[in-house]
Design a protein around this motif. Structure first.
Motif, PDB file in Angstrom:
ATOM      1  N   ALA A  97       1.130  -1.010   0.067  1.00 25.69           N
ATOM      2  CA  ALA A  97       0.153   0.003   0.050  1.00 25.69           C
ATOM      3  C   ALA A  97       1.344   1.143  -0.108  1.00 25.69           C
ATOM      4  O   ALA A  97       0.865   2.167  -0.757  1.00 25.69           O
ATOM      5  CB  ALA A  97      -1.097   0.063   1.118  1.00 25.69           C
ATOM      6  N   GLN A  98       1.921   1.749   1.076  1.00 20.96           N
ATOM      7  CA  GLN A  98       2.597   2.516   0.954  1.00 20.96           C
ATOM      8  C   GLN A  98       3.275   2.258  -0.354  1.00 20.96           C
ATOM      9  O   GLN A  98       3.775   3.713  -1.314  1.00 20.96           O
ATOM     10  CB  GLN A  98       4.105   2.272   2.057  1.00 20.96           C
ATOM     11  CG  GLN A  98       4.470   3.423   1.934  1.00 20.96           C
ATOM     12  CD  GLN A  98       5.759   3.331   2.860  1.00 20.96           C
ATOM     13  OE1 GLN A  98       6.649   2.533   3.087  1.00 20.96           O
ATOM     14  NE2 GLN A  98       5.156   3.567   4.772  1.00 20.96           N
ATOM     15  N   VAL A  99       4.087   1.107  -1.180  1.00 22.67           N
ATOM     16  CA  VAL A  99       4.228   1.901  -2.694  1.00 22.67           C
ATOM     17  C   VAL A  99       3.545   2.277  -3.898  1.00 22.67           C
ATOM     18  O   VAL A  99       4.028   2.998  -4.529  1.00 22.67           O
ATOM     19  CB  VAL A  99       5.208  -0.084  -3.247  1.00 22.67           C
ATOM     20  CG1 VAL A  99       5.318   0.241  -4.207  1.00 22.67           C
ATOM     21  CG2 VAL A  99       6.049  -0.373  -1.901  1.00 22.67           C
ATOM     22  N   PHE A 100       2.269   1.876  -3.732  1.00 21.51           N
ATOM     23  CA  PHE A 100       1.725   1.961  -4.225  1.00 21.51           C
ATOM     24  C   PHE A 100       1.068   3.822  -3.986  1.00 21.51           C
ATOM     25  O   PHE A 100       1.363   4.323  -4.751  1.00 21.51           O
ATOM     26  CB  PHE A 100       0.391   1.676  -4.308  1.00 21.51           C
ATOM     27  CG  PHE A 100      -1.275   1.516  -5.270  1.00 21.51           C
ATOM     28  CD1 PHE A 100      -1.312   1.305  -6.639  1.00 21.51           C
ATOM     29  CD2 PHE A 100      -1.724   3.108  -4.297  1.00 21.51           C
ATOM     30  CE1 PHE A 100      -2.411   1.667  -7.063  1.00 21.51           C
ATOM     31  CE2 PHE A 100      -3.575   3.386  -5.850  1.00 21.51           C
ATOM     32  CZ  PHE A 100      -3.038   3.013  -7.004  1.00 21.51           C
ATOM     33  N   LEU A 101       0.922   3.542  -3.022  1.00 20.39           N
ATOM     34  CA  LEU A 101       0.824   5.576  -2.368  1.00 20.39           C
ATOM     35  C   LEU A 101       1.463   6.623  -3.006  1.00 20.39           C
ATOM     36  O   LEU A 101       1.053   7.752  -3.466  1.00 20.39           O
ATOM     37  CB  LEU A 101      -0.033   5.347  -1.250  1.00 20.39           C
ATOM     38  CG  LEU A 101      -1.340   4.853  -1.595  1.00 20.39           C
ATOM     39  CD1 LEU A 101      -1.675   5.320   0.315  1.00 20.39           C
ATOM     40  CD2 LEU A 101      -2.951   5.539  -1.601  1.00 20.39           C
TER      41      LEU A 101
END
Length: 320
Positions: A97-101
Motif C-alpha cells: 500500500a505504501q509503494v502504491f500510494l
C-alpha cells in the motif's frame, strides 16, 4: 531462503540505533510533519474559500497541496511510529500500500508540475488567450489527466514489483518501502522487467523535464522583452516559485534514482530519500506563499472571518 509467499513483513531501516536518537528523530519529524500539514492547510483554505482565487493557477496549486499532504502522510507517520515504539516492521500488505500510494502521489505531482509549467507559459506568453486556452473545463481535464496518469503508472509498477519472487530476506535499506530496495531482494531474472519499466519511466520523466525546460525558456524570453519593470516583477513572482518547486523536486528525485552505484550507501540513501520525499511537501507552501500577496490577503480575510465568527458565537453563548 525465503520467498514472497512466506514473507509477512519487511524490516525498514531505522534512523538511529540508540533510544535517545530515535526519540530525537521522532520529535524532529513530528515537527516537520505538523509544519507540512499546517503549511499545505493554509494553502488549501484560502483557495477553497475565496472566490477571487478560483483561477487556473490556484486550482492547480490546490491540487499540488493535496498531493503534498498525501505524499508526506504516506511515509512519515509510519517512520515516526517506528522510531517512537522502537520497531522496524511493516506488514507485507502495508508495504504494498505504501509503494502504491507513494508512487501514485509522486508521479501525479510530477505530471501536475508539468501542467503548471504550461499554465505559467500561457499566462505570460499568451495572456490575451489565457481565459480561452485554460478554461475551467480544460483545467479540470488536465488535473484529471495528472491524477489518472499517476494511477495507471502506479498500477503497472506496483503489480510488477510485488509479483516478483523474493529470496533475499525481508530487510529493506530504506525508512519506507521503495521499489529499488525491494528489487534487491528479488531472486529471479524477472526483476529485469521492472528495471525495464523504470528505464522507460526515466525517459518519460526526461520528456516532461524537457517540456518544462522549453516552457521556461519561452517564459524568460517573454519576460525580458517586457518594457515595464512592474510587469517583469509580476511575471517573475508568478513563475519563479514554480521553478523553485520543480528544481527541488527533480534534483532530489533524479539524484536518488540515477546516482551511480559507487555513491550508494545506506546513510546517503536515507538522507536523499528524506530530501525528495519529506522536504518538498514541507517547503512547497513556504515557496508559494512567500511572494504571493493575493494568497496572503485571502488567508488574512479567512482568518479574520473565522475570528469574527468565534467572537459572535462566544457573545451569543454569554447572552444566552
Amino acid at each position: 531462503m525465503s520467498n514472497s509467499s512466506s514473507i509477512t513483513e519487511f524490516l525498514l531501516l531505522p534512523f538511529a540505533d540508540t533510544r535517545e536518537l530515535q526519540l530525537l528523530h521522532f520529535a524532529l519529524f513530528l515537527g516537520i510533519y505538523l509544519a507540512a500539514l499546517l503549511g499545505n492547510g493554509l494553502i488549501l483554505t484560502p483557495i477553497a474559500c475565496d472566490h477571487h482565487l478560483h483561477t487556473p493557477m490556484y486550482f492547480f496549486l490546490l491540487n499540488l497541496a493535496l498531493l503534498d499532504l498525501g505524499c508526506i502522510s504516506t511515509t512519515l507517520p509510519k517512520a515516526m511510529a517506528n522510531s517512537l515504539w522502537d520497531t522496524r516492521a511493516i506488514s507485507y500488505q502495508g508495504c504494498a500500500a505504501q509503494v502504491f500510494l507513494f508512487i501514485f502521489l509522486m508521479s501525479a505531482e510530477y505530471s501536475l508540475l508539468t501542467v503548471m509549467s504550461y499554465d505559467c507559459y500561457v499566462a505570460i506568453c499568451k495572456p490575451l488567450h489565457y481565459g480561452t486556452i485554460l478554461g475551467s473545463r480544460a483545467c479540470a481535464k488536465m488535473a484529471a489527466a495528472a491524477w489518472g496518469s499517476g494511477v495507471l503508472y502506479t498500477l503497472l509498477h506496483t503489480a510488477n514489483t510485488f509479483s516478483l519472487p523474493l529470496c533475499g530476506g525481508n530487510t529493506l535499506d530504506q525508512f519506507f518501502c521503495e521499489i529499488p530496495k525491494i528489487l534487491k531482494l528479488s531472486c529471479s531474472d524477472s526483476y529485469l522487467r521492472e528495471i525495464g519499466l523504470l528505464t522507460f519511466s526515466v525517459f518519460v520523466l526526461w520528456g516532461c523535464f524537457v517540456f518544462i525546460l522549453l516552457s521556461y525558456v519561452q517564459i524568460f524570453r517573454a519576460v525580458l522583452r517586457m518594457p515595464s519593470k512592474q510587469g517583469r516583477y509580476k511575471a517573475f513572482s508568478t513563475s519563479l516559485p514554480h521553478l523553485a518547486v520543480v528544481s527541488l523536486f527533480l534534483s532530489t528525485a533524479f539524484f536518488a534514482y540515477l546516482k551511480p552505484p559507487s555513491l550508494s550507501s545506506p546513510s546517503l540513501d536515507l538522507v536523499v530519500a528524506v530530501l525528495y520525499s519529506v522536504v518538498p511537501p514541507a517547503v512547497n507552501p513556504l515557496i508559494y506563499s512567500m511572494r504571493n500577496q493575493e494568497l496572503k490577503d485571502a488567508l488574512r480575510k479567512v482568518m479574520s472571518g473565522c475570528t469574527l465568527e468565534v467572537m459572535h458565537c462566544l457573545s451569543s453563548a454569554k447572552h444566552s
